[in-house]
Design a protein around this motif. Structure first.
Motif, short mmCIF file in Angstrom:
data_model
loop_
_atom_site.label_atom_id
_atom_site.label_comp_id
_atom_site.label_asym_id
_atom_site.label_seq_id
_atom_site.Cartn_x
_atom_site.Cartn_y
_atom_site.Cartn_z
N GLY A 89 17.71 2.83 -5.49
CA GLY A 89 17.21 2.88 -4.11
C GLY A 89 15.73 2.54 -4.04
N MET A 90 14.96 3.04 -4.99
CA MET A 90 13.53 2.75 -5.01
C MET A 90 13.25 1.28 -5.30
SD MET A 90 12.25 6.16 -7.06
CE MET A 90 10.52 5.72 -7.12
N LEU A 91 14.01 0.70 -6.22
CA LEU A 91 13.82 -0.72 -6.54
C LEU A 91 14.19 -1.61 -5.37
CD1 LEU A 91 15.17 -0.78 -10.21
CD2 LEU A 91 12.83 -1.28 -9.49
N ILE A 92 15.23 -1.23 -4.64
CA ILE A 92 15.60 -2.00 -3.44
C ILE A 92 14.53 -1.83 -2.36
CG2 ILE A 92 17.28 -2.16 -1.56
CD1 ILE A 92 19.44 -1.34 -3.66
N ARG A 106 5.51 -4.44 -6.75
CA ARG A 106 6.06 -3.62 -7.82
C ARG A 106 5.86 -2.13 -7.59
NH1 ARG A 106 3.26 -7.25 -12.65
NH2 ARG A 106 4.29 -9.22 -12.10
N TRP A 107 5.13 -1.76 -6.55
CA TRP A 107 4.77 -0.37 -6.33
C TRP A 107 5.33 0.14 -5.02
CZ3 TRP A 107 1.77 -4.05 -8.51
CH2 TRP A 107 1.30 -3.79 -9.80
N LEU A 108 5.68 1.40 -5.01
CA LEU A 108 6.22 2.05 -3.82
C LEU A 108 5.29 3.22 -3.48
CD1 LEU A 108 8.72 1.69 -2.01
CD2 LEU A 108 9.83 3.48 -3.36
N LYS A 109 4.75 3.18 -2.29
CA LYS A 109 3.84 4.25 -1.87
C LYS A 109 4.61 5.31 -1.10
CE LYS A 109 -0.94 4.73 -0.45
NZ LYS A 109 -2.17 4.04 -0.01
N LEU A 113 1.28 9.41 -3.22
CA LEU A 113 1.73 8.92 -4.52
C LEU A 113 2.01 7.43 -4.49
CD1 LEU A 113 4.23 11.77 -5.51
CD2 LEU A 113 1.86 11.49 -6.24
N LYS A 114 1.72 6.79 -5.60
CA LYS A 114 1.99 5.37 -5.78
C LYS A 114 2.83 5.22 -7.04
CE LYS A 114 -0.43 0.93 -6.00
NZ LYS A 114 -1.76 0.28 -6.11
N LEU A 115 4.12 4.90 -6.87
CA LEU A 115 5.06 4.88 -7.99
C LEU A 115 5.44 3.45 -8.34
CD1 LEU A 115 7.47 7.73 -6.86
CD2 LEU A 115 5.52 7.92 -8.39
N GLN A 116 5.72 3.23 -9.62
CA GLN A 116 6.25 1.96 -10.08
C GLN A 116 7.66 2.22 -10.61
OE1 GLN A 116 3.70 -0.12 -12.80
NE2 GLN A 116 4.99 -1.93 -12.88
N GLY A 349 -2.87 4.26 -15.66
CA GLY A 349 -1.65 4.01 -14.89
C GLY A 349 -0.89 5.31 -14.73
N GLY A 350 -0.75 5.77 -13.50
CA GLY A 350 -0.16 7.08 -13.26
C GLY A 350 1.30 7.18 -13.65
N THR A 351 2.13 6.25 -13.15
CA THR A 351 3.56 6.29 -13.45
C THR A 351 3.80 6.13 -14.94
OG1 THR A 351 3.99 5.28 -11.28
CG2 THR A 351 5.81 5.35 -12.84
N SER A 352 3.10 5.17 -15.54
CA SER A 352 3.25 4.92 -16.98
C SER A 352 2.89 6.16 -17.79
CB SER A 352 2.38 3.73 -17.39
OG SER A 352 2.40 3.56 -18.79
N MET A 353 1.81 6.83 -17.43
CA MET A 353 1.37 8.02 -18.16
C MET A 353 2.41 9.12 -18.09
SD MET A 353 -0.78 9.87 -19.90
CE MET A 353 -2.43 9.12 -19.83
N VAL A 354 2.85 9.47 -16.88
CA VAL A 354 3.79 10.58 -16.72
C VAL A 354 5.13 10.26 -17.39
CG1 VAL A 354 5.06 11.98 -15.05
CG2 VAL A 354 2.69 11.36 -14.59
#
Length: 398
Positions: A89-92, A106-109, A113-116, A349-354
């Motif tokens: 769902g997030m990728l769509i 490539r990012w979803l806000k 939060l800003k997620l990849q 990179g937040g998403t990458s780190m977590v």
């Protein structure tokens, strides 16, 4: 599991120590690479450093939660399917409302939060592959005899890979497919199939690379960055200049010149170039050594784990953490095309780190499970039978 690992009492402590070293070095490097940009954009040179450690703390919380429940809990089919539905769902959603940066969405806000989503997809697919392929290995069957289990891994991998490719992010899509294919090989995919799929991958990659003028141009510029020194080749050229100017010992922390608007993405994808400029060949060698030691600790956990699902999960995490790190370093040195892969724990990179920290949590939970099994086996037979009855009744669960 044999306790001792080099200087440490066990590989679990080694992983913690080595990740801690990487987080310390990563924080210093992020600050050094970003303080100019942070001061200009936000009026605070510490902006990216503070966020880096906020994400690191979130990652530590993720490790604690994942280890508390254990990987068997997280590999529950219902949880995996729910997570898969959310990621899809997030990728769509990225296709329609994704935040565009450098021509790619490539990012979803989501609020602050800003997620990849593509980063979240990597460990999820590793977990799915470990669940299904590991169970095939447990039964002692061949993958060629369990087409249904294989399709449960292949189908979501291809769908996610296609959605990531459409962002467009061909590099991350290739990494996602390569991660899963690596687990198929480890799980015992026949060599004939491996060879055939390898040839198919090379041919398919070549077709995709030259299917548009844009990608063909990027491929040619990768081979010779000076073909477009002020355009597509600029980043690679500046990266090589930064690395070369570091010499043997580097310019010293904070004294590298590349961060002053010469090298784009100096605190994210090209953080390794700044590190090499400021710490030289000796610093780069020591950083690579830390990653090699981390790889050895991860492999020790994986290869001393008797549960096949846990084994594949640990191998997949090792592929993700170490493989991505060396891919980034190869990219920064011009050995691979610019594919937007972060250097694990060193790049901002937040998403990458977590996600990387959460993957470490999965790896350590595999270690915990093997330790529990060994302690159980060491108990007297009467107590062991009692504990096993509790386990099978479902009352002894984290």
């Amino acid at each position: 599991m044999k306790k001792r690992f080099l200087l440490w009492d066990n590989p679990c402590i080694a992983v913690y120590a080595l990740v801690g070293v990487l987080l310390l070095v990563g924080g210093i490097n992020v600050f050094s690479a970003s303080f100019v940009k942070a001061q200009g954009m936000f009026g605070d040179g510490l902006y990216f450093l503070l966020l880096y450690y906020v994400y690191a703390l979130l990652g530590i919380v993720a490790i604690a939660i994942i280890r508390y429940f254990g990987y068997k809990f997280w590999l529950n089919k219902k949880l995996l399917y729910l997570a898969l539905a959310i990621v899809l769902g997030m990728l769509i959603a990225v296709e329609f409302v994704g935040e565009v940066n450098n021509g790619a969405a490539r990012w979803l806000k989501i609020g602050p939060l800003k997620l990849q989503p593509s980063e979240i997809a990597k460990p999820l697919l590793i977990m799915i592959a470990a669940k299904y392929l590991g169970n095939v290995m447990k039964r002692g069957e061949r993958l060629s005899q369990r087409l249904g289990d294989c399709l449960c891994v292949i189908i979501p991998t291809l769908i996610i890979g296609f959605l990531v490719y459409k962002q467009p992010d061909m590099g991350t899509a290739a990494i996602i497919v390569a991660l899963v294919m690596g687990l198929f090989v480890v799980a015992g995919l026949p060599m004939l199939w491996v060879t055939g799929m390898g040839i198919l991958g090379v041919v398919g990659g070549g077709i995709l690379a030259f299917s548009s003028e844009y990608r063909a141009h990027r491929f040619m510029v990768w081979l010779d960055p000076w073909l477009d020194a002020q355009g597509r080749g600029y980043q690679t050229i500046q990266s090589l200049k930064a690395i070369g100017s570091g010499g043997l010992t580097g310019t010293g922390w904070g004294h590298g010149a590349a961060k002053f608007a010469f090298l784009p993405e100096s605190h994210t994808d090209f953080a390794f170039a700044i590190f090499c400029q400021e710490n030289g060949l000796i610093g780069a060698f020591l950083l690579i050594l830390v990653f090699c030691l981390l790889c050895a600790a991860c492999c020790k956990i994986a290869f001393h784990t008797r549960d096949k699902v846990g084994f594949l999960l640990a191998v997949g995490v090792t592929f993700l953490i170490i493989g991505q790190a060396f891919s980034n370093m190869a990219m920064v040195c011009g050995l691979l095309p610019v594919i937007g892969v972060p250097l694990t724990f060193i790049s901002y990179g937040g998403t990458s780190m977590v996600i990387s920290m959460a993957a470490i949590g999965l790896l350590l939970s595999v270690y915990d499970e093997e330790e529990r099994l060994q302690k159980l086996e060491a108990e007297p037979p009467e107590k062991r039978r009692s504990d096993l009855r509790v386990v099978h009744s479902g009352r002894w669960q984290r």
